[in-house]
Design a protein around this motif. Structure first.
Motif, PDB file in Angstrom:
ATOM      1  N   ILE A  53       0.797  -1.263  -0.031  1.00 57.16           N
ATOM      2  CA  ILE A  53       0.266   0.089  -0.046  1.00 57.16           C
ATOM      3  C   ILE A  53       0.991   1.233   0.032  1.00 57.16           C
ATOM      4  O   ILE A  53       1.783   1.432   0.928  1.00 57.16           O
ATOM      5  CB  ILE A  53      -0.901   0.057   1.286  1.00 57.16           C
ATOM      6  CG1 ILE A  53      -1.779  -1.212   1.302  1.00 57.16           C
ATOM      7  CG2 ILE A  53      -1.777   1.468   1.458  1.00 57.16           C
ATOM      8  CD1 ILE A  53      -2.584  -1.301   2.680  1.00 57.16           C
ATOM      9  N   PRO A  54       0.754   1.966  -1.062  1.00 55.56           N
ATOM     10  CA  PRO A  54       1.663   3.354  -1.053  1.00 55.56           C
ATOM     11  C   PRO A  54       1.366   4.077   0.173  1.00 55.56           C
ATOM     12  O   PRO A  54       0.350   4.466   0.481  1.00 55.56           O
ATOM     13  CB  PRO A  54       1.380   4.019  -2.276  1.00 55.56           C
ATOM     14  CG  PRO A  54       0.006   3.531  -2.660  1.00 55.56           C
ATOM     15  CD  PRO A  54      -0.206   2.194  -2.045  1.00 55.56           C
ATOM     16  N   ALA A  55       2.423   4.312   1.065  1.00 55.99           N
ATOM     17  CA  ALA A  55       2.457   5.002   2.169  1.00 55.99           C
ATOM     18  C   ALA A  55       2.355   6.541   1.961  1.00 55.99           C
ATOM     19  O   ALA A  55       3.253   6.935   1.038  1.00 55.99           O
ATOM     20  CB  ALA A  55       3.234   4.959   3.365  1.00 55.99           C
ATOM     21  N   GLU A  56       1.548   7.505   2.699  1.00 52.84           N
ATOM     22  CA  GLU A  56       1.961   8.831   2.492  1.00 52.84           C
ATOM     23  C   GLU A  56       3.209   9.257   3.069  1.00 52.84           C
ATOM     24  O   GLU A  56       3.711   8.741   4.253  1.00 52.84           O
ATOM     25  CB  GLU A  56       0.791   9.729   3.090  1.00 52.84           C
ATOM     26  CG  GLU A  56      -0.519   9.338   2.796  1.00 52.84           C
ATOM     27  CD  GLU A  56      -1.548  10.051   3.319  1.00 52.84           C
ATOM     28  OE1 GLU A  56      -1.190  11.092   4.118  1.00 52.84           O
ATOM     29  OE2 GLU A  56      -2.797   9.597   3.358  1.00 52.84           O
ATOM     30  N   GLU A  57       3.910  10.278   2.400  1.00 52.40           N
ATOM     31  CA  GLU A  57       5.175  10.739   3.032  1.00 52.40           C
ATOM     32  C   GLU A  57       5.061  11.611   4.270  1.00 52.40           C
ATOM     33  O   GLU A  57       4.303  12.461   4.102  1.00 52.40           O
ATOM     34  CB  GLU A  57       5.985  11.412   1.846  1.00 52.40           C
ATOM     35  CG  GLU A  57       7.540  11.667   2.348  1.00 52.40           C
ATOM     36  CD  GLU A  57       8.092  12.373   1.219  1.00 52.40           C
ATOM     37  OE1 GLU A  57       8.848  13.616   1.511  1.00 52.40           O
ATOM     38  OE2 GLU A  57       8.221  11.799   0.247  1.00 52.40           O
ATOM     39  N   PRO A  58       5.371  11.279   5.295  1.00 55.79           N
ATOM     40  CA  PRO A  58       5.224  11.919   6.530  1.00 55.79           C
ATOM     41  C   PRO A  58       5.989  13.421   6.473  1.00 55.79           C
ATOM     42  O   PRO A  58       7.020  13.538   5.603  1.00 55.79           O
ATOM     43  CB  PRO A  58       6.120  10.970   7.552  1.00 55.79           C
ATOM     44  CG  PRO A  58       7.136  10.369   6.855  1.00 55.79           C
ATOM     45  CD  PRO A  58       6.376   9.996   5.559  1.00 55.79           C
ATOM     46  N   GLU A  59       5.522  14.227   7.070  1.00 56.20           N
ATOM     47  CA  GLU A  59       6.034  15.487   7.442  1.00 56.20           C
ATOM     48  C   GLU A  59       7.461  15.360   8.005  1.00 56.20           C
ATOM     49  O   GLU A  59       7.538  14.878   8.984  1.00 56.20           O
ATOM     50  CB  GLU A  59       5.014  16.596   7.791  1.00 56.20           C
ATOM     51  CG  GLU A  59       5.741  17.936   7.784  1.00 56.20           C
ATOM     52  CD  GLU A  59       4.850  18.884   8.645  1.00 56.20           C
ATOM     53  OE1 GLU A  59       5.277  20.096   8.567  1.00 56.20           O
ATOM     54  OE2 GLU A  59       3.691  18.778   9.113  1.00 56.20           O
ATOM     55  N   MET A  60       8.473  16.031   7.294  1.00 58.65           N
ATOM     56  CA  MET A  60       9.672  15.972   7.948  1.00 58.65           C
ATOM     57  C   MET A  60      10.449  17.154   7.502  1.00 58.65           C
ATOM     58  O   MET A  60      10.174  17.855   6.469  1.00 58.65           O
ATOM     59  CB  MET A  60      10.436  14.742   7.558  1.00 58.65           C
ATOM     60  CG  MET A  60      10.779  14.670   5.945  1.00 58.65           C
ATOM     61  SD  MET A  60      11.779  13.222   5.670  1.00 58.65           S
ATOM     62  CE  MET A  60      10.832  11.933   6.095  1.00 58.65           C
ATOM     63  N   ILE A  61      11.695  17.391   8.161  1.00 60.25           N
ATOM     64  CA  ILE A  61      12.494  18.373   7.531  1.00 60.25           C
ATOM     65  C   ILE A  61      13.744  17.889   7.027  1.00 60.25           C
ATOM     66  O   ILE A  61      14.320  16.917   7.578  1.00 60.25           O
ATOM     67  CB  ILE A  61      13.129  19.176   9.223  1.00 60.25           C
ATOM     68  CG1 ILE A  61      11.883  19.640   9.925  1.00 60.25           C
ATOM     69  CG2 ILE A  61      14.417  20.102   8.724  1.00 60.25           C
ATOM     70  CD1 ILE A  61      12.360  20.217  11.275  1.00 60.25           C
ATOM     71  N   ARG A  62      13.924  18.242   5.995  1.00 61.33           N
ATOM     72  CA  ARG A  62      14.973  17.714   5.009  1.00 61.33           C
ATOM     73  C   ARG A  62      16.299  18.879   5.101  1.00 61.33           C
ATOM     74  O   ARG A  62      16.151  19.813   4.798  1.00 61.33           O
ATOM     75  CB  ARG A  62      14.697  17.783   3.708  1.00 61.33           C
ATOM     76  CG  ARG A  62      14.872  16.573   2.815  1.00 61.33           C
ATOM     77  CD  ARG A  62      14.336  16.472   1.446  1.00 61.33           C
ATOM     78  NE  ARG A  62      15.312  16.916   0.391  1.00 61.33           N
ATOM     79  CZ  ARG A  62      15.059  17.664  -0.454  1.00 61.33           C
ATOM     80  NH1 ARG A  62      13.863  18.006  -0.907  1.00 61.33           N
ATOM     81  NH2 ARG A  62      16.038  18.281  -1.071  1.00 61.33           N
ATOM     82  N   LEU A  63      17.279  17.984   5.397  1.00 58.72           N
ATOM     83  CA  LEU A  63      18.739  19.023   5.675  1.00 58.72           C
ATOM     84  C   LEU A  63      19.682  18.465   4.899  1.00 58.72           C
ATOM     85  O   LEU A  63      19.936  17.193   4.702  1.00 58.72           O
ATOM     86  CB  LEU A  63      19.008  18.820   7.255  1.00 58.72           C
ATOM     87  CG  LEU A  63      20.235  19.470   7.712  1.00 58.72           C
ATOM     88  CD1 LEU A  63      20.255  20.756   7.422  1.00 58.72           C
ATOM     89  CD2 LEU A  63      20.659  18.913   9.174  1.00 58.72           C
ATOM     90  N   VAL A  64      19.945  19.072   3.770  1.00 57.99           N
ATOM     91  CA  VAL A  64      20.627  18.727   2.762  1.00 57.99           C
ATOM     92  C   VAL A  64      22.123  19.397   3.205  1.00 57.99           C
ATOM     93  O   VAL A  64      22.272  20.773   3.245  1.00 57.99           O
ATOM     94  CB  VAL A  64      20.273  19.277   1.390  1.00 57.99           C
ATOM     95  CG1 VAL A  64      21.212  18.843   0.138  1.00 57.99           C
ATOM     96  CG2 VAL A  64      18.913  18.541   1.139  1.00 57.99           C
ATOM     97  N   ILE A  65      23.303  18.634   3.148  1.00 56.81           N
ATOM     98  CA  ILE A  65      24.587  19.133   3.210  1.00 56.81           C
ATOM     99  C   ILE A  65      25.307  19.030   1.689  1.00 56.81           C
ATOM    100  O   ILE A  65      25.572  17.788   1.334  1.00 56.81           O
ATOM    101  CB  ILE A  65      25.302  18.402   4.438  1.00 56.81           C
ATOM    102  CG1 ILE A  65      24.482  18.535   5.639  1.00 56.81           C
ATOM    103  CG2 ILE A  65      26.639  18.994   4.577  1.00 56.81           C
ATOM    104  CD1 ILE A  65      24.928  17.573   6.636  1.00 56.81           C
ATOM    105  N   ASP A  66      26.018  19.737   1.265  1.00 56.29           N
ATOM    106  CA  ASP A  66      26.771  19.766   0.075  1.00 56.29           C
ATOM    107  C   ASP A  66      27.937  19.521   0.108  1.00 56.29           C
ATOM    108  O   ASP A  66      28.620  19.238   1.324  1.00 56.29           O
ATOM    109  CB  ASP A  66      26.513  20.708  -0.900  1.00 56.29           C
ATOM    110  CG  ASP A  66      27.000  22.341  -0.588  1.00 56.29           C
ATOM    111  OD1 ASP A  66      27.674  22.131   0.578  1.00 56.29           O
ATOM    112  OD2 ASP A  66      26.993  23.169  -0.921  1.00 56.29           O
TER     113      ASP A  66
END
Length: 162
Positions: A53-66
């Motif tokens: 069953i496709p799950a809904e993506e939970p709300e989260m904080i995305r922290l990207v480090i280059d």
């Protein structure tokens, strides 16, 4: 008349009693030591049957480090690399809500210190659910590339050809 001084025989140190005592102590500690199997965890994961069953993506904080160590929080650049600044941005993003999970996406060339700074800032902001994003290395052909080609530090054959 004997005028030469009488030489004493050198003192011999008998090591046999010392070795006996060391062996007795070794045997004592070997017999009295207990090894606990409780330190090992045996986990048997449950198996699921049925359709996905496709799950809904939970709300989260995305922290990207280059690769330079610069931070982006939910596609917004952080003005500097200081821990205090990142804590402020994370708290501002969180607002008055409950703590959200944090997904850290770091480039493969990111300095280790930048990742540790991100972890420290998330902890200071009260965020305890932290996950790391990773991508799966594509499987190479067994004839053209050796199995360790995806793990090497040098350029791949495709990069050299370009």
């Amino acid at each position: 008349m004997n005028l030469r001084p009488h030489r004493r025989d050198p003192a011999d140190i008998n090591l046999t009693p010392l070795i006996d005592v060391v062996f007795l102590l070794l045997i004592f500690f070997m017999v009295s030591t207990t090894f606990k199997d409780e330190a090992r965890l045996r986990v048997q994961l449950p198996e699921a049957q049925g359709e996905e069953i496709p799950a809904e993506e939970p709300e989260m904080i995305r922290l990207v480090i280059d690769r330079t160590g610069s931070f982006n929080v939910d596609d917004r650049a952080v003005r500097d690399r200081e821990t205090e600044t990142l804590v402020e941005v994370l708290k501002e993003r969180l607002g008055e809500r409950e703590p959200l999970p944090v997904l850290i996406q770091a480039d493969a060339q990111t300095p280790h210190q930048a990742v540790m700074t991100a972890l420290d800032a998330a902890s200071q902001a009260g965020l305890v659910q932290i996950a790391f994003a990773a991508t799966r290395v594509p499987q190479a052909d067994s004839e053209s590339d050796p199995p360790s080609a995806g793990l090497s530090a040098g350029p791949s054959k495709a990069e050299v050809a370009e």
